[in-house]
Design a protein around this motif. Sequence first.
Motif, PDB file in Angstrom:
ATOM      1  N   ASN A   1      -3.134   0.915  -6.775  1.00 40.94           N
ATOM      2  CA  ASN A   1      -3.980   0.961  -5.578  1.00 40.94           C
ATOM      3  C   ASN A   1      -5.040   2.035  -5.808  1.00 40.94           C
TER       4      ASN A   1
ATOM      5  N   THR B   1      -3.701  -5.020  -9.905  1.00 41.75           N
ATOM      6  CA  THR B   1      -3.529  -4.118  -8.770  1.00 41.75           C
ATOM      7  C   THR B   1      -2.646  -4.810  -7.735  1.00 41.75           C
TER       8      THR B   1
ATOM      9  N   VAL C   1       0.843  -1.201   0.000  1.00 40.79           N
ATOM     10  CA  VAL C   1       0.000   0.000   0.000  1.00 40.79           C
ATOM     11  C   VAL C   1       0.878   1.251   0.000  1.00 40.79           C
TER      12      VAL C   1
ATOM     13  N   VAL D   1     -10.004  -3.974  -3.683  1.00 36.91           N
ATOM     14  CA  VAL D   1      -8.587  -4.245  -3.427  1.00 36.91           C
ATOM     15  C   VAL D   1      -8.388  -4.626  -1.965  1.00 36.91           C
TER      16      VAL D   1
END
Length: 210
Positions: free
Chosen positions: A89, A159, A76, A99
């Motif tokens: 993200n 992602t 992240v 996600v």
Amino acid sequence: MSTTTEPAITLYGTPLSGHTHRVEAFLNILGLPYRYVEAGAELRRSESFLALNPFGQIPVLVDGDLVLPDSVAILVYLADRYDASGLWNPKAPGDAARVQRWLSIAAGDLRFGPALARILTLWGGAASLTDAQAVAGRVLSFMDGHLASRDWLAAERPTIADIACYAYVARAPEGRIPLDPYPAVRRWLERVEAIPALTPMPQSAIPQTA
């Protein structure tokens, strides 16, 4: 006269750790230079490492003054800090929630299913291999159904959810969990491994018990 500058980012990990692979793969995808420090068991017990992560776990990312353990948290951070496109993200509420759901699955069912089964098969442990394989079967069946009608886990493109879930699914057979029953998962693994700059999760050289 040229000078060599050390990369600002340092990654502590081990080659066969799927948690480490998540971070290493994403650093490579983003094209970020970094220094890799192999953090075996002895180093992880040292005072210097415990100052970075009191739990003695890998991976740990150091980026300037930031010290960040936990592979999902690191993904992240790297996406938000270094991905100018914002696609790895996404911030749209629906995409962000999807996600996050898969990041939770990576930290939960995949950890206590395929990842734990692999650990028990390769290195042993007190937990139940049968229970871990049962968890793995449930999560892989769910993933296979989910991926039957889509290419990626959380969005229309890859992602950090795909990066987080990849390693332990790819090496599930090392925990005596065959992937033959999950054709959509196997096709997804091929797509993940085709992402530019991503290096597949290494296979273990440790002999497996039949």
